[in-house]
Motif scaffolding. Sequence first.
Motif, PDB file in Angstrom:
ATOM      1  N   ARG A  99       0.837  -1.191   0.000  1.00  0.00           N
ATOM      2  CA  ARG A  99       0.000   0.000   0.000  1.00  0.00           C
ATOM      3  C   ARG A  99       0.881   1.253   0.000  1.00  0.00           C
ATOM      4  O   ARG A  99       1.851   1.345   0.751  1.00  0.00           O
ATOM      5  CB  ARG A  99      -0.901   0.005   1.230  1.00  0.00           C
ATOM      6  N   SER A 100       0.538   2.178  -0.868  1.00  0.00           N
ATOM      7  CA  SER A 100       1.344   3.388  -0.988  1.00  0.00           C
ATOM      8  C   SER A 100       1.253   4.235   0.274  1.00  0.00           C
ATOM      9  O   SER A 100       0.269   4.180   1.009  1.00  0.00           O
ATOM     10  CB  SER A 100       0.902   4.210  -2.199  1.00  0.00           C
ATOM     11  N   SER A 101       2.261   5.042   0.507  1.00  0.00           N
ATOM     12  CA  SER A 101       2.314   5.891   1.694  1.00  0.00           C
ATOM     13  C   SER A 101       1.380   7.086   1.540  1.00  0.00           C
ATOM     14  O   SER A 101       0.977   7.427   0.423  1.00  0.00           O
ATOM     15  CB  SER A 101       3.739   6.386   1.913  1.00  0.00           C
ATOM     16  N   PRO A 102       1.020   7.759   2.648  1.00  0.00           N
ATOM     17  CA  PRO A 102       0.166   8.956   2.550  1.00  0.00           C
ATOM     18  C   PRO A 102       0.751  10.027   1.646  1.00  0.00           C
ATOM     19  O   PRO A 102       0.015  10.736   0.963  1.00  0.00           O
ATOM     20  CB  PRO A 102       0.061   9.430   4.009  1.00  0.00           C
ATOM     21  N   GLU A 104       2.427   9.551  -1.055  1.00  0.00           N
ATOM     22  CA  GLU A 104       2.178   9.167  -2.436  1.00  0.00           C
ATOM     23  C   GLU A 104       0.696   9.246  -2.789  1.00  0.00           C
ATOM     24  O   GLU A 104       0.338   9.570  -3.925  1.00  0.00           O
ATOM     25  CB  GLU A 104       2.699   7.749  -2.679  1.00  0.00           C
ATOM     26  N   ARG A 105      -0.186   8.955  -1.809  1.00  0.00           N
ATOM     27  CA  ARG A 105      -1.617   8.977  -2.080  1.00  0.00           C
ATOM     28  C   ARG A 105      -2.192  10.384  -2.049  1.00  0.00           C
ATOM     29  O   ARG A 105      -3.170  10.675  -2.744  1.00  0.00           O
ATOM     30  CB  ARG A 105      -2.376   8.118  -1.055  1.00  0.00           C
ATOM     31  N   GLY A 106      -1.641  11.263  -1.218  1.00  0.00           N
ATOM     32  CA  GLY A 106      -2.187  12.604  -1.049  1.00  0.00           C
ATOM     33  C   GLY A 106      -2.100  13.422  -2.333  1.00  0.00           C
ATOM     34  O   GLY A 106      -1.232  13.205  -3.178  1.00  0.00           O
ATOM     35  N   ARG A 107      -3.026  14.368  -2.477  1.00  0.00           N
ATOM     36  CA  ARG A 107      -3.065  15.205  -3.665  1.00  0.00           C
ATOM     37  C   ARG A 107      -3.306  16.668  -3.266  1.00  0.00           C
ATOM     38  O   ARG A 107      -4.049  16.959  -2.326  1.00  0.00           O
ATOM     39  CB  ARG A 107      -4.174  14.758  -4.617  1.00  0.00           C
ATOM     40  N   VAL A 339     -13.168  12.579  -3.154  1.00  0.00           N
ATOM     41  CA  VAL A 339     -11.788  12.098  -3.170  1.00  0.00           C
ATOM     42  C   VAL A 339     -11.431  11.525  -4.539  1.00  0.00           C
ATOM     43  O   VAL A 339     -10.290  11.635  -4.993  1.00  0.00           O
ATOM     44  CB  VAL A 339     -11.575  11.047  -2.061  1.00  0.00           C
ATOM     45  N   ARG A 340     -12.405  10.921  -5.225  1.00  0.00           N
ATOM     46  CA  ARG A 340     -12.121  10.359  -6.554  1.00  0.00           C
ATOM     47  C   ARG A 340     -11.765  11.459  -7.540  1.00  0.00           C
ATOM     48  O   ARG A 340     -10.841  11.310  -8.339  1.00  0.00           O
ATOM     49  CB  ARG A 340     -13.342   9.574  -7.055  1.00  0.00           C
ATOM     50  N   SER A 343      -8.336  12.766  -6.640  1.00  0.00           N
ATOM     51  CA  SER A 343      -7.296  11.827  -7.034  1.00  0.00           C
ATOM     52  C   SER A 343      -6.995  11.936  -8.526  1.00  0.00           C
ATOM     53  O   SER A 343      -5.848  11.766  -8.949  1.00  0.00           O
ATOM     54  CB  SER A 343      -7.732  10.397  -6.683  1.00  0.00           C
ATOM     55  N   ARG A 348       0.583  15.893  -7.144  1.00  0.00           N
ATOM     56  CA  ARG A 348       1.427  15.292  -6.114  1.00  0.00           C
ATOM     57  C   ARG A 348       1.997  16.377  -5.213  1.00  0.00           C
ATOM     58  O   ARG A 348       2.457  17.421  -5.684  1.00  0.00           O
ATOM     59  CB  ARG A 348       2.550  14.485  -6.752  1.00  0.00           C
TER      60      ARG A 348
END
Length: 361
Positions: A99-102, A104-107, A339-340, A343, A348
């Motif tokens: 699972r990617s880190s926060p 990497e997931r955060g936008r 969130v979709r 994303s 980044r």
Amino acid sequence: MSQYQTLETSIMAEIAASADEASIEAVRVSVLGKKGSVSDLLKSLGKMTAEERQDAGPAINGLKTRVTDAIAARKAELYMAAITERLARESVDVSLPVRSSPVERGRIHPISQIVDEITAIFADMGFSIAEGPDIETDYYNFTALNFPDGHPAREMHDTFFLQPDENGERKVLRTHTSPVQIRTMEGQKPPIRIVIPGKTYRQDSDATHSPMFHQVEGLVIDKTATVGHLRWVLEEFCKAFFEVDNVVMRFRPSFFPFTEPSFEVDIQCDRTSGPIVKFGEGTDWMEILGCGMVHPNVLRAGGLDPDEYQGFAWGMGLDRIAMLKYGMPDLRDFFNADVRWLSHYGFRPLDMPTLFGGLST
């Protein structure tokens, strides 16, 4: 076979038949508990004669020891079996992707990204960032900007008015970021070169309008500023912001209370690619901002002498230029907290826009 041997055989069979920790515990209670079968035998020793106790005592105590050891051994077996079964049931498939880190997931929200892009562009031109309050007085929001009494922008259908204070004054949610121009002129001597990003509020809502939206304005005040300088600033901004080598602009006469002369600015573009508008090519035109030379009355309101100083200003909607650059079809999506959507359209967090590295890479 004695009664002790018969009881031991029965107990050992129950121990062996126990299938889990709960059942072996039930056997322990039934045998060694306060009312267990072996406990009852131990209690009967007190009623026996000395001779009977000499034979029965060792037999009963030996039975208790063997049963206790057998229960403990079976309990350990069942415990280890339960651990093994749980490990098998809760095992982790190490072949699955990590699972990617926060980070990497955060936008970053597109509006925040646009503000950073604009800051990078104008900072390179020598501009600084200015800010002001969202709740403004009628003076700064209208009067100082040369809005006459009775101007339609003062009406309730455009402006969010607050309840009157103890002095009867009604403050407003600012309808533009222009009040910061007056506040800056009051507190800073020319030359002035500022850009003003911020939230603004008007009573309007549809696919391309929102009751709360974002604007950016620019202001230059000195003794030699001209329309030619204004055009150059806007052309350089548009080339950098839309990341194209060339833009074709046209200035159309317009009217704004705070500038004279005033212009609407169009950019040549290509609309054939759906929601994504391509600038620097095509045969269509799109209006993106308004601008003009600062009105003498506005200079006076800022405490400057219009016979000595002059300047130019421009303003545009941040949300709108974000939609144009990144192909976003509906302004309302900016504020839906989906969130979709974030994303898909977000950026980044560690990719800060720079002129040398690329604004939107």
